[in-house]
Design a protein around this motif. Sequence first.
Motif, PDB file in Angstrom:
ATOM      1  N   GLY A  11     -65.994 -87.000  55.506  1.00  8.61           N
ATOM      2  CA  GLY A  11     -65.524 -86.351  54.270  1.00  8.61           C
ATOM      3  C   GLY A  11     -66.669 -85.851  53.406  1.00  8.61           C
ATOM      4  O   GLY A  11     -66.504 -85.653  52.202  1.00  8.61           O
ATOM      5  N   ALA A  13     -67.933 -82.990  53.112  1.00  7.69           N
ATOM      6  CA  ALA A  13     -67.802 -81.646  52.529  1.00  7.69           C
ATOM      7  C   ALA A  13     -66.846 -81.645  51.331  1.00  7.69           C
ATOM      8  O   ALA A  13     -66.601 -80.607  50.719  1.00  7.69           O
ATOM      9  N   LYS A  38     -63.440 -82.515  58.769  1.00  2.00           N
ATOM     10  CA  LYS A  38     -62.497 -81.602  59.432  1.00  2.00           C
ATOM     11  C   LYS A  38     -62.446 -80.242  58.735  1.00  2.00           C
ATOM     12  O   LYS A  38     -61.946 -79.271  59.288  1.00  2.00           O
ATOM     13  N   ILE A  64     -61.233 -87.066  61.918  1.00  2.00           N
ATOM     14  CA  ILE A  64     -61.444 -88.510  62.135  1.00  2.00           C
ATOM     15  C   ILE A  64     -60.396 -89.098  63.078  1.00  2.00           C
ATOM     16  O   ILE A  64     -60.588 -90.179  63.635  1.00  2.00           O
ATOM     17  N   LEU A  85     -65.437 -91.634  53.756  1.00  2.79           N
ATOM     18  CA  LEU A  85     -64.760 -91.074  52.576  1.00  2.79           C
ATOM     19  C   LEU A  85     -63.628 -90.130  52.933  1.00  2.79           C
ATOM     20  O   LEU A  85     -62.804 -89.798  52.062  1.00  2.79           O
ATOM     21  N   SER A  89     -56.529 -86.808  49.386  1.00  2.00           N
ATOM     22  CA  SER A  89     -56.851 -87.527  48.150  1.00  2.00           C
ATOM     23  C   SER A  89     -55.992 -87.171  46.937  1.00  2.00           C
ATOM     24  O   SER A  89     -56.170 -87.768  45.885  1.00  2.00           O
ATOM     25  N   ASN A 216     -63.078 -90.238  39.431  1.00  2.97           N
ATOM     26  CA  ASN A 216     -64.379 -89.580  39.348  1.00  2.97           C
ATOM     27  C   ASN A 216     -64.238 -88.205  38.711  1.00  2.97           C
ATOM     28  O   ASN A 216     -63.203 -87.547  38.848  1.00  2.97           O
TER      29      ASN A 216
HETATM   30  P1  NAD Z   1     -61.618 -84.676  48.562  1.00  2.00           P
HETATM   31  O1  NAD Z   1     -60.172 -84.386  48.763  1.00  2.00           O
HETATM   32  O2  NAD Z   1     -62.401 -83.848  47.596  1.00  2.00           O
HETATM   33  O3  NAD Z   1     -62.389 -84.586  49.960  1.00  2.00           O
HETATM   34  C1  NAD Z   1     -61.873 -85.133  51.139  1.00  2.00           C
HETATM   35  C2  NAD Z   1     -62.730 -84.636  52.314  1.00  2.00           C
HETATM   36  O4  NAD Z   1     -62.221 -85.252  53.503  1.00  2.00           O
HETATM   37  C3  NAD Z   1     -62.682 -83.126  52.524  1.00  2.00           C
HETATM   38  O5  NAD Z   1     -63.971 -82.623  52.774  1.00  2.00           O
HETATM   39  C4  NAD Z   1     -61.795 -82.966  53.745  1.00  2.00           C
HETATM   40  O6  NAD Z   1     -62.095 -81.803  54.520  1.00  2.00           O
HETATM   41  C5  NAD Z   1     -62.093 -84.249  54.507  1.00  2.00           C
HETATM   42  N1  NAD Z   1     -61.012 -84.630  55.420  1.00  2.00           N
HETATM   43  C6  NAD Z   1     -59.679 -84.723  55.119  1.00  2.00           C
HETATM   44  N2  NAD Z   1     -58.986 -85.069  56.228  1.00  2.00           N
HETATM   45  C7  NAD Z   1     -59.896 -85.228  57.237  1.00  2.00           C
HETATM   46  C8  NAD Z   1     -59.804 -85.602  58.612  1.00  2.00           C
HETATM   47  N3  NAD Z   1     -58.629 -85.862  59.185  1.00  2.00           N
HETATM   48  N4  NAD Z   1     -60.945 -85.675  59.337  1.00  2.00           N
HETATM   49  C9  NAD Z   1     -62.153 -85.410  58.767  1.00  2.00           C
HETATM   50  N5  NAD Z   1     -62.289 -85.016  57.483  1.00  2.00           N
HETATM   51  C10 NAD Z   1     -61.181 -84.936  56.720  1.00  2.00           C
HETATM   52  O7  NAD Z   1     -61.697 -86.213  48.197  1.00  2.00           O
HETATM   53  P2  NAD Z   1     -62.613 -86.973  47.126  1.00  2.00           P
HETATM   54  O8  NAD Z   1     -61.985 -86.875  45.802  1.00  2.00           O
HETATM   55  O9  NAD Z   1     -64.021 -86.578  47.335  1.00  2.00           O
HETATM   56  O10 NAD Z   1     -62.399 -88.493  47.640  1.00  2.00           O
HETATM   57  C11 NAD Z   1     -63.209 -89.010  48.693  1.00  2.00           C
HETATM   58  C12 NAD Z   1     -62.792 -90.428  48.970  1.00  2.00           C
HETATM   59  O11 NAD Z   1     -62.944 -91.220  47.798  1.00  2.00           O
HETATM   60  C13 NAD Z   1     -61.328 -90.591  49.384  1.00  2.00           C
HETATM   61  O12 NAD Z   1     -61.268 -91.571  50.394  1.00  2.00           O
HETATM   62  C14 NAD Z   1     -60.628 -91.042  48.127  1.00  2.00           C
HETATM   63  O13 NAD Z   1     -59.504 -91.830  48.434  1.00  2.00           O
HETATM   64  C15 NAD Z   1     -61.710 -91.863  47.464  1.00  2.00           C
HETATM   65  N6  NAD Z   1     -61.670 -91.923  45.990  1.00  2.00           N
HETATM   66  C16 NAD Z   1     -61.592 -90.794  45.243  1.00  2.00           C
HETATM   67  C17 NAD Z   1     -61.622 -90.874  43.845  1.00  2.00           C
HETATM   68  C18 NAD Z   1     -61.567 -89.655  42.970  1.00  2.00           C
HETATM   69  O14 NAD Z   1     -61.481 -89.773  41.745  1.00  2.00           O
HETATM   70  N7  NAD Z   1     -61.648 -88.449  43.501  1.00  2.00           N
HETATM   71  C19 NAD Z   1     -61.722 -92.130  43.229  1.00  2.00           C
HETATM   72  C20 NAD Z   1     -61.778 -93.285  44.033  1.00  2.00           C
HETATM   73  C21 NAD Z   1     -61.776 -93.168  45.414  1.00  2.00           C
END
Ligand code: NAD
Length: 380
Positions: A11, A13, A38, A64, A85, A89, A216
């Motif tokens: 994740g 990107a 992905k 993944i 990650l 989300s 975040n």
């Molecule tokens: P995001 O949605 O911005 O990014 C998710 C990334 O995962 C993307 O680059 C996407 O292409 C990739 N992805 C999705 N499905 C995939 C797959 N099947 N195979 C490979 N890659 C895949 O998410 P984010 O906000 O950066 O969150 C990242 C992580 O942190 C997540 O696990 C989320 O649950 C956790 N999180 C987020 C926050 C927040 O406030 N954004 C807070 C706490 C925890």
Amino acid sequence: MQNKRTLIITGGAGFIGSHVVRLFVNKYPDYRIINLDKLTYAGNLANLRDIEDRPNYRFVRMDICDFEGVLKLMQDEHVDGIIHLAAESHVDRSIKDPFTFAQTNVMGTLSLLQAAKAYWESLPEKYEGKRFYHISTDEVYGALEMTHPEGIEPPFTTKASSGEHHLAYGEKFFTEDLKYQPHSPYSAAKASSDHFVRAFHDTFGMPTIVTNCSNNYGPYQFPEKLIPLFINNIRHRKPLPVYGKGENVRDWLYVEDHARAIDVIFHEGKIAETYNIGGFNEWKNIDIIKVLINTVDRLLGRAEGEDMDLITYVTDRAGHDLRYAIDSSKLQKELGWEPSLQFEEGIEKTVRWYLDNQAWMDNVTSGDYQKYYDEMYKGR
Ligand code: NAD
Ligand code: DAU
């Protein structure tokens, strides 16, 4: 821990992942950092343009859920650590399409665990020096009440278990020992993936760590989430859809502080532990929205607050959790991490970044960012 490591960051990107990749690529030139993503709608390689040509960085477009692909990558690259990650989300999307969330967040995590298990158990040293670090969310704990002592309206000063006083909308916080009570399909899927990660430690002895972080904010967040969506709408004077009465409380952390916490925990965290990550920084949505309007107006040279009439109350999100508030005192005490930015500073920095990077925003809202991979990685 070794000086040279080969890590997969899944994740990378996405929003938080891109900050983690950037931190590790810059801080650890002797590590090999493989960004496995992905590139769903949320993945954007433009988030990493500044480091994409570094010799210690490799991007691999992969799902993944592709067990064979991940296993082969781990064997070919001799991977000894995973920071996971990748996930679906966005809560609103999970309400419309829970299947995708179960597939990616649950089955994807399981497939990654199985690949790591198969590869690491095939080595003579097995799990020694290995680490599977799973990034989760505070939403797995459910929702907290808004409580306050008799006669005092929140926010009031309360004592978190760190012993410090903080402005808060209730006396309870999410602590690591709380039972999981997820409400949305997103948080249910994340909770399930956390259980699988812990099960792989308890059953197979895999060295795992789980962290649960609060909301975040910062650069490169996909503009479906509150803060970037609203900054962009204020700029273009579009309505700001506030769910319900705007009274829900979220606990906000600057994304680079989360990335720093991930670095500390990856290197110094105890195996099989859970750490909560957050900055004791609770805000009602409506109050944040007012700060965003004032800040955007001021930075664009408009009269501060002149865009308040963009606020538009709309139907509430189904199952909308009332209050999140993380107690991160365990992490602060045991590993010495603490947030580096005050919220006012972080919000100013964030608004400035989105206003200064309109091309990034336009590229995302137009959908053009999805062509970047084909252009950039053609023939590679
Ligand atoms: P995001 O949605 O911005 O990014 C998710 C990334 O995962 C993307 O680059 C996407 O292409 C990739 N992805 C999705 N499905 C995939 C797959 N099947 N195979 C490979 N890659 C895949 O998410 P984010 O906000 O950066 O969150 C990242 C992580 O942190 C997540 O696990 C989320 O649950 C956790 N999180 C987020 C926050 C927040 O406030 N954004 C807070 C706490 C925890
Ligand atoms: O708490 C951590 C979680 O924070 C992460 O696990 C999730 O991946 C991340 O998306 C975030 O979830 P939220 O649902 O809290 O974030 P979002 O930005 O979608 O919404 C923040 C608050 O603002 C929430 O109470 C809903 C409200 N909101 C959101 C949007 C997009 C609105 O009022 N209007 C909106 O248009």
